[in-house]
Design an enzyme around this catalytic site. Structure first.
Site, mmCIF file in Angstrom:
data_model
loop_
_atom_site.group_PDB
_atom_site.id
_atom_site.type_symbol
_atom_site.label_atom_id
_atom_site.label_comp_id
_atom_site.label_asym_id
_atom_site.label_seq_id
_atom_site.Cartn_x
_atom_site.Cartn_y
_atom_site.Cartn_z
ATOM 1 N N CYS A 92 12.927 -29.850 26.568
ATOM 2 C CA CYS A 92 12.577 -28.450 26.844
ATOM 3 C C CYS A 92 11.303 -28.005 26.132
ATOM 4 C CB CYS A 92 13.734 -27.526 26.475
ATOM 5 S SG CYS A 92 14.035 -27.415 24.687
ATOM 6 N N CYS B 236 18.646 -24.205 21.240
ATOM 7 C CA CYS B 236 17.207 -24.260 21.509
ATOM 8 C C CYS B 236 16.519 -23.276 20.559
ATOM 9 C CB CYS B 236 16.947 -23.888 22.969
ATOM 10 S SG CYS B 236 15.232 -24.002 23.465
#
Length: 326
Positions: free
Chosen positions: A238, A292
């Site tokens: 990501c 994240c």
């Protein structure tokens, strides 16, 4: 009685919807219990429906049992004022009606004096342009609300987040009770401040730790509290540092984030309340989680420096099986 032998006290505050009056006090050191319920009316054991009708005269309120040796009543008053619009005599934000008016219910003369003094100080502060209308009233019998309403913010987190945002309460509190972050301007870079204090997001694949693979722990850039371990870091593709779990779940908080027309779960540090990032349910391990996290919210402490920087206890992480949970 507490374990040390002194008496607990009770405090009671009405601040609009009682769903919103529990979380500010919950988990404060010295707060023993919080109960949502009804005060100030003339009907015994009223139901939620009866109170909402406005015919019983009750306020929605929260009753707090606390240890005054640990958290003084003055601190509870301070927190109370910071949760409400004390100039609104018709309710609070989108919740209208007599049951949503604000009030401080006192249980003894000392509480009355402190409440009056705090109200006068707020009036003299010029923080609000209109008069302070919050009432200070002798406590009447307190009736606990139905179980559905107890700890609503925990049991119905998504609905609670919608109510907080949709009611206008959050924006009002941010405007009138902003946290003093000026000192952080000097210690943080622009990106670190933007991410941690303004809930920002740094660019993917253009941040310090997205592909960092040294052994050590990641701590909060503001407070230094330990957050994540390199043992739980992986490449999710990501462009931000990704972890399967925090070092300890108690070191972070999670809450619904309804910004940008999305529904996400935000991750913040417990002590410094820094915005860290978000957690998603597409992780690679058994728990299925992907934390994240923005690099700008973190500082890396190499394994070789952990002892001298005061994180020696966490060296245990590197002597355990990789998927071990505390």
């Amino acid at each position: 009685m507490s374990e040390k032998g002194w008496l607990m006290e009770k405090a009671a505050f009405a601040g609009g919807c009682f769903w919103c009056m529990v979380s500010p006090f919950d988990e404060m050191e010295g707060v023993i219990s919080l109960v949502s319920g009804y005060l100030g009316g003339d009907t015994e054991f009223p139901s939620y429906k009866e109170v909402l009708s406005g015919k019983t005269g009750h306020y929605e309120a929260v009753e707090i049992t606390f240890d005054p040796k640990i958290i003084p009543y003055s601190r509870l008053l301070e927190l109370f004022w910071q949760q409400i619009d004390p100039t609104d005599e018709g309710g609070q934000f989108q919740d209208r009606g007599s049951m949503y008016r604000t009030a401080i219910f006192y249980y003894n003369e000392n509480q009355r004096r402190e409440a009056e003094a705090s109200k006068e100080a707020l009036s003299q502060s010029s923080k609000f342009q209109k008069p302070i209308v919050t009432e200070i009233i002798p406590a009447t019998p307190f009736y606990p609300a139905e179980e559905y309403h107890q700890n609503f913010y925990k049991k119905n987190a998504f609905r609670y987040a919608l109510h907080q945002q949709g009611s206008g309460r959050l924006e009002f509190l941010k405007k009138h009770w902003p946290k003093d972050k000026s000192h952080l301007r000097e210690s943080l870079t622009n990106m670190q401040y933007f991410v941690t204090q303004e809930n920002g997001t740094e660019p993917p694949f253009d941040n310090r730790y997205w592909n960092y693979d040294e052994e050590g722990i990641y701590v909060d850039i503001v407070s230094g509290e330990p957050l994540f371990s390199s043992r739980d870091k992986y490449d999710s593709g990501c462009g931000w540092p990704s972890f399967t779990k925090p070092i300890l779940s108690g070191y972070i908080t999670e809450q619904y984030d309804l910004s940008h027309r999305m529904t996400r779960t935000e991750v913040r540090s417990k002590q410094a309340d820094s915005h860290l990032g978000h957690v998603f349910q597409d992780g690679p391990t058994e728990n299925g989680l992907r934390y994240c996290i923005n690099s700008a919210a973190l500082r890396f402490v190499p394994k070789t420096d952990m002892e001298k920087e005061g994180y020696g206890d966490f060296l245990l992480l590197f002597r355990m099986p990789k998927n071990h949970h505390f």
